[in-house]
Design an enzyme around this catalytic site. Structure first.
Site, PDB file in Angstrom:
ATOM      1  N   GLY A 175      11.139 -21.288  35.463  1.00  0.00           N
ATOM      2  CA  GLY A 175      11.931 -22.481  35.185  1.00  0.00           C
ATOM      3  C   GLY A 175      11.512 -23.693  35.990  1.00  0.00           C
ATOM      4  O   GLY A 175      11.454 -24.811  35.471  1.00  0.00           O
ATOM      5  N   ASN A 185      23.795 -24.410  37.380  1.00  0.00           N
ATOM      6  CA  ASN A 185      23.546 -23.096  37.956  1.00  0.00           C
ATOM      7  C   ASN A 185      24.565 -22.685  39.007  1.00  0.00           C
ATOM      8  O   ASN A 185      24.720 -21.498  39.294  1.00  0.00           O
ATOM      9  CB  ASN A 185      22.139 -23.053  38.562  1.00  0.00           C
ATOM     10  CG  ASN A 185      21.892 -24.198  39.531  1.00  0.00           C
ATOM     11  OD1 ASN A 185      22.016 -25.362  39.159  1.00  0.00           O
ATOM     12  ND2 ASN A 185      21.541 -23.887  40.755  1.00  0.00           N
ATOM     13  N   GLN A 216      19.869 -21.662  32.880  1.00  0.00           N
ATOM     14  CA  GLN A 216      21.090 -20.856  32.956  1.00  0.00           C
ATOM     15  C   GLN A 216      21.726 -20.624  31.584  1.00  0.00           C
ATOM     16  O   GLN A 216      22.532 -19.708  31.424  1.00  0.00           O
ATOM     17  CB  GLN A 216      22.112 -21.536  33.870  1.00  0.00           C
ATOM     18  CG  GLN A 216      21.733 -21.547  35.330  1.00  0.00           C
ATOM     19  CD  GLN A 216      21.795 -20.179  35.982  1.00  0.00           C
ATOM     20  OE1 GLN A 216      22.546 -19.301  35.568  1.00  0.00           O
ATOM     21  NE2 GLN A 216      20.986 -19.981  37.018  1.00  0.00           N
ATOM     22  N   SER A 273      13.643 -19.610  31.907  1.00  0.00           N
ATOM     23  CA  SER A 273      13.041 -18.679  32.855  1.00  0.00           C
ATOM     24  C   SER A 273      13.454 -17.257  32.508  1.00  0.00           C
ATOM     25  O   SER A 273      14.649 -16.963  32.373  1.00  0.00           O
ATOM     26  CB  SER A 273      13.486 -19.017  34.285  1.00  0.00           C
ATOM     27  OG  SER A 273      12.783 -18.248  35.226  1.00  0.00           O
ATOM     28  N   GLY A 274      12.473 -16.358  32.385  1.00  0.00           N
ATOM     29  CA  GLY A 274      12.728 -15.023  31.883  1.00  0.00           C
ATOM     30  C   GLY A 274      13.679 -14.180  32.704  1.00  0.00           C
ATOM     31  O   GLY A 274      14.464 -13.395  32.164  1.00  0.00           O
ATOM     32  N   HIS A 275      13.657 -14.327  34.028  1.00  0.00           N
ATOM     33  CA  HIS A 275      14.454 -13.426  34.854  1.00  0.00           C
ATOM     34  C   HIS A 275      15.950 -13.752  34.840  1.00  0.00           C
ATOM     35  O   HIS A 275      16.747 -13.014  35.411  1.00  0.00           O
ATOM     36  CB  HIS A 275      13.926 -13.406  36.297  1.00  0.00           C
ATOM     37  CG  HIS A 275      14.240 -14.624  37.102  1.00  0.00           C
ATOM     38  ND1 HIS A 275      15.205 -14.637  38.084  1.00  0.00           N
ATOM     39  CD2 HIS A 275      13.709 -15.871  37.084  1.00  0.00           C
ATOM     40  CE1 HIS A 275      15.248 -15.838  38.644  1.00  0.00           C
ATOM     41  NE2 HIS A 275      14.356 -16.597  38.049  1.00  0.00           N
ATOM     42  N   THR A 318      -5.725 -17.288  33.361  1.00  0.00           N
ATOM     43  CA  THR A 318      -5.518 -16.115  32.525  1.00  0.00           C
ATOM     44  C   THR A 318      -4.027 -15.818  32.373  1.00  0.00           C
ATOM     45  O   THR A 318      -3.283 -15.813  33.354  1.00  0.00           O
ATOM     46  CB  THR A 318      -6.231 -14.889  33.138  1.00  0.00           C
ATOM     47  OG1 THR A 318      -7.616 -15.187  33.264  1.00  0.00           O
ATOM     48  CG2 THR A 318      -6.038 -13.662  32.268  1.00  0.00           C
ATOM     49  N   CYS A 322      17.994 -20.747  45.348  1.00  0.00           N
ATOM     50  CA  CYS A 322      16.850 -21.555  45.768  1.00  0.00           C
ATOM     51  C   CYS A 322      17.118 -22.329  47.052  1.00  0.00           C
ATOM     52  O   CYS A 322      16.204 -22.851  47.668  1.00  0.00           O
ATOM     53  CB  CYS A 322      16.458 -22.522  44.655  1.00  0.00           C
ATOM     54  SG  CYS A 322      15.954 -21.688  43.139  1.00  0.00           S
TER      55      CYS A 322
END
Length: 390
Positions: free
Chosen positions: A72, A152, A180, A200-202, A238, A326
């Site tokens: 994110g 958040n 979020q 953001s995936g997590h 990559t 964070c």
């Protein structure tokens, strides 16, 4: 030790078993470089593009409008910089809010050092941005508006669709940080009318270290990382193949299960809010009571420090936070809580309980039993507590 009650899902979520299962073959079997032209490479490329389509379908976008990132924060940085570069002929003015994630705020501050002027809009006591304030802040040289979809810390949902309409009418690009929101509320970029969107995936049971950025077709792209031709030449390096597969599977599952998630989380959230309000005197709910994320509970408890409450909760097997992961370790009060008008001493006593699908009614009842006892005990020791609360 008894089972830990995890209520810090806004910081991160556990990777789902189905997501991990989807990822595993891309570590040891279909492990090729997606840029290679041999068979294993082509299979890897197919997996990347399949995941791109999964992400696009989940948010109502086209696959070519989705770019993978490392998360994110990277997506936010990329969106702001490419938005400013795409609109550089229009001007050097950015509009954002005072309660954005630091990935947005610090990027805007960096842009100020590069000659941009930034307007940081205030929010009301519930953390809501005023649509009329956004409109009034737009000038002839405004290039970009960036307002988060859901906060958040306090969970307040913003009027994104209305802001997007104003931005479009004024010829200004609009980005929203939806980190979020994805997996918690319905998100359709076409219906919302946003130009760019970060995720953001997590945050929705995918792996860490992978995110995505939606960029509406027609917007001039700019490089985030120079080098190879990955991500259509705009983000060299990559591809993180297993993680890309993971975010695709995770968002597909999250969208499919969204109605059930919303119903369950809203019920648990409201039970937690009502129960804590009834059992703990002199607490305050932070954020909007109803226009908030289904799983977010943020309260301020007077006369106490949030860190002391968190340590006691941890000893009781309950894991929560005092705000954004964070900024963990910072002694400064939350910029979000200060922006909604809380004085420093109350902002320091904040607690965020963020629920997930794994949480149960029994766990909520445990928190409702344990937290009031912890507060009572700490208040009895605090010199700040008035006599009537001892």
């Amino acid at each position: 030790m008894s089972k830990v009650i995890y209520m810090d899902n806004a910081a991160t979520t556990a990777t789902r078993p189905e997501v991990l299962e989807a990822m595993l073959p891309y570590f040891t079997q279909t492990f090729g470089n997606p840029s290679s032209i041999h068979g294993v490479g082509r299979e890897a490329r197919k997996a990347v593009e399949a995941a791109r389509k999964q992400v696009a379908d989940a948010i109502g976008a086209e696959a070519r409008e989705v770019y993978f990132s490392a998360g994110g924060s990277e997506s936010d940085n990329w969106a702001i910089r490419l938005g400013c570069e795409a609109m550089q002929k229009k001007g050097k003015h950015i509009i954002t809010s005072a309660i954005e994630h630091h990935a947005v705020l610090h990027t805007c501050q960096a842009m100020e050092k590069e000659g941009y002027r930034v307007t940081y809009l205030p929010v009301d006591e519930f953390g809501m941005v005023s649509v009329s304030d956004v409109e009034a802040a737009i000038c002839d040289d405004t290039a970009l508006i960036t307002i988060m979809m859901a906060n958040n810390e306090i969970g307040t949902l913003q009027p994104i669709k209305e802001i997007a309409q104003i931005a479009k009418a004024k010829g200004v690009l609009f980005h929203t940080d939806a980190v979020q929101a994805i997996g918690a509320v319905p998100v359709n970029v076409k219906e919302l009318g946003v130009d760019m969107l970060s995720m953001s995936g997590h945050k929705f049971h995918g792996p860490k270290g992978i995110g995505a950025l939606y960029v509406r077709k027609g917007i001039k792209m700019s490089n985030l990382i120079h080098g190879g031709a990955q991500e259509r030449g705009f983000r060299a390096g990559t591809e993180n193949l297993p993680a890309i597969v993971g975010i695709g599977k995770a968002i597909e599952l999250a969208v499919a299960e969204l109605p059930a998630y919303t119903e369950k989380m809203t019920s648990l959230r409201d039970r937690l809010i009502d129960g804590l309000t009834e059992r703990i005197p002199e607490i305050r709910l932070n954020g909007h009571r109803t226009q908030r994320l289904p799983g977010n509970v943020n309260i301020s408890i007077r006369y106490l420090e949030g860190e002391s409450i968190l340590m006691r909760l941890d000893l009781a097997g309950i894991e929560a936070s005092s705000g954004s992961a964070c900024t963990s370790g910072s002694l400064d009060p939350s910029h979000v809580l200060l922006a909604i008008g809380l004085p420093h001493e109350i902002a320091h006593g904040s607690l965020r309980l963020s629920l997930g699908m794994e949480n149960t009614e029994e766990e909520v009842e445990t928190v409702l039993n344990e937290l009031p006892k912890i507060v009572e005990n700490l208040r009895a020791m605090s010199p700040l507590t008035p006599e009537y609360l001892r």
